[in-house]
Motif scaffolding. Structure first.
Motif, PDB file in Angstrom:
ATOM      1  N   SER A  17       1.114  -1.296   0.170  1.00  0.00           N
ATOM      2  CA  SER A  17       0.136  -0.481   0.224  1.00  0.00           C
ATOM      3  C   SER A  17       0.875   1.388   0.238  1.00  0.00           C
ATOM      4  O   SER A  17       1.712   1.119   0.417  1.00  0.00           O
ATOM      5  N   ARG A  19      -0.010   5.517  -0.097  1.00  0.00           N
ATOM      6  CA  ARG A  19      -1.110   6.848   0.423  1.00  0.00           C
ATOM      7  C   ARG A  19      -0.135   8.067  -0.076  1.00  0.00           C
ATOM      8  O   ARG A  19       1.298   8.642   0.267  1.00  0.00           O
ATOM      9  N   SER A  21      -0.067  12.090  -0.906  1.00  0.00           N
ATOM     10  CA  SER A  21      -0.684  13.710  -1.053  1.00  0.00           C
ATOM     11  C   SER A  21      -1.245  14.534  -1.555  1.00  0.00           C
ATOM     12  O   SER A  21       0.226  14.756  -2.217  1.00  0.00           O
ATOM     13  N   PHE A  69      -8.463   0.976  -4.348  1.00  0.00           N
ATOM     14  CA  PHE A  69      -8.171   3.429  -3.914  1.00  0.00           C
ATOM     15  C   PHE A  69      -9.257   3.635  -3.409  1.00  0.00           C
ATOM     16  O   PHE A  69     -10.478   3.419  -3.849  1.00  0.00           O
ATOM     17  N   THR A  70      -8.682   4.406  -2.069  1.00  0.00           N
ATOM     18  CA  THR A  70      -9.997   5.700  -1.808  1.00  0.00           C
ATOM     19  C   THR A  70      -9.251   6.737  -1.796  1.00  0.00           C
ATOM     20  O   THR A  70      -8.158   7.383  -1.428  1.00  0.00           O
ATOM     21  N   HIS A  72      -9.500  10.911  -0.577  1.00  0.00           N
ATOM     22  CA  HIS A  72     -10.285  11.549   0.947  1.00  0.00           C
ATOM     23  C   HIS A  72      -9.816  12.852   0.415  1.00  0.00           C
ATOM     24  O   HIS A  72      -8.670  13.144  -0.154  1.00  0.00           O
ATOM     25  N   TYR A  81      -5.293  13.188  -0.423  1.00  0.00           N
ATOM     26  CA  TYR A  81      -5.142  12.396  -0.284  1.00  0.00           C
ATOM     27  C   TYR A  81      -5.735  10.874  -1.215  1.00  0.00           C
ATOM     28  O   TYR A  81      -6.733  10.999  -1.686  1.00  0.00           O
ATOM     29  N   GLN A  83      -5.385   7.022  -0.766  1.00  0.00           N
ATOM     30  CA  GLN A  83      -5.045   5.884  -0.107  1.00  0.00           C
ATOM     31  C   GLN A  83      -4.708   4.835  -1.461  1.00  0.00           C
ATOM     32  O   GLN A  83      -6.265   3.982  -1.946  1.00  0.00           O
ATOM     33  N   ASN A  85      -4.576   0.763  -2.011  1.00  0.00           N
ATOM     34  CA  ASN A  85      -4.039  -0.747  -1.160  1.00  0.00           C
ATOM     35  C   ASN A  85      -3.952  -1.734  -2.192  1.00  0.00           C
ATOM     36  O   ASN A  85      -4.731  -1.689  -3.687  1.00  0.00           O
TER      37      ASN A  85
END
Length: 121
Positions: A17, A19, A21, A69-70, A72, A81, A83, A85
């Protein structure tokens, strides 16, 4: 004017994973109302849509990343962001932050400079 700066890219193995930004700065009076998105571009390929989140946190994802993916946003920090995975080699690309909104009655669009994500064993 809005400046977008991505960070968090790097080299990871398949299945791991990461993340990403995106920090926004500049003369921003309506960041909370801007639509924010991530795009990516692999070498020799066109820039493709990855994910988007609007001002009320409604999201949409490319089929290739759904469930993995997420996206946010943190309006207090004026940040976006992603995320990621269960990363796959085909996720390897330069990832770009994107934003658009109304400034002085005119729709404006902004792009970050990109951050490299490499997925390899």
């Amino acid at each position: 004017q809005v400046q977008l700066v991505e960070s968090g890219g790097g080299l990871v193995q398949p299945g791991e994973s990461l993340r990403l930004s995106c920090a926004a700065s500049g003369s921003i009076s309506n960041f909370n109302n801007m639509a924010l998105a991530w795009y990516r571009q692999a070498p020799g390929k066109e820039r493709d849509f990855v994910a988007i989140i609007n001002s009320i946190s409604t999201t949409n994802y490319a089929d290739s990343v759904k469930g993995r993916f997420t996206i946010h946003r943190d309006n207090a920090k004026k940040s976006l962001y992603l995320q990621m995975n269960s990363l796959k080699p085909e996720d390897t690309a330069v990832y770009y932050c994107y934003a658009h909104g109304i400034f002085g009655g005119t729709m404006r669009q902004f792009w970050g400079q990109g951050t490299q994500v490499t997925v390899s064993s």
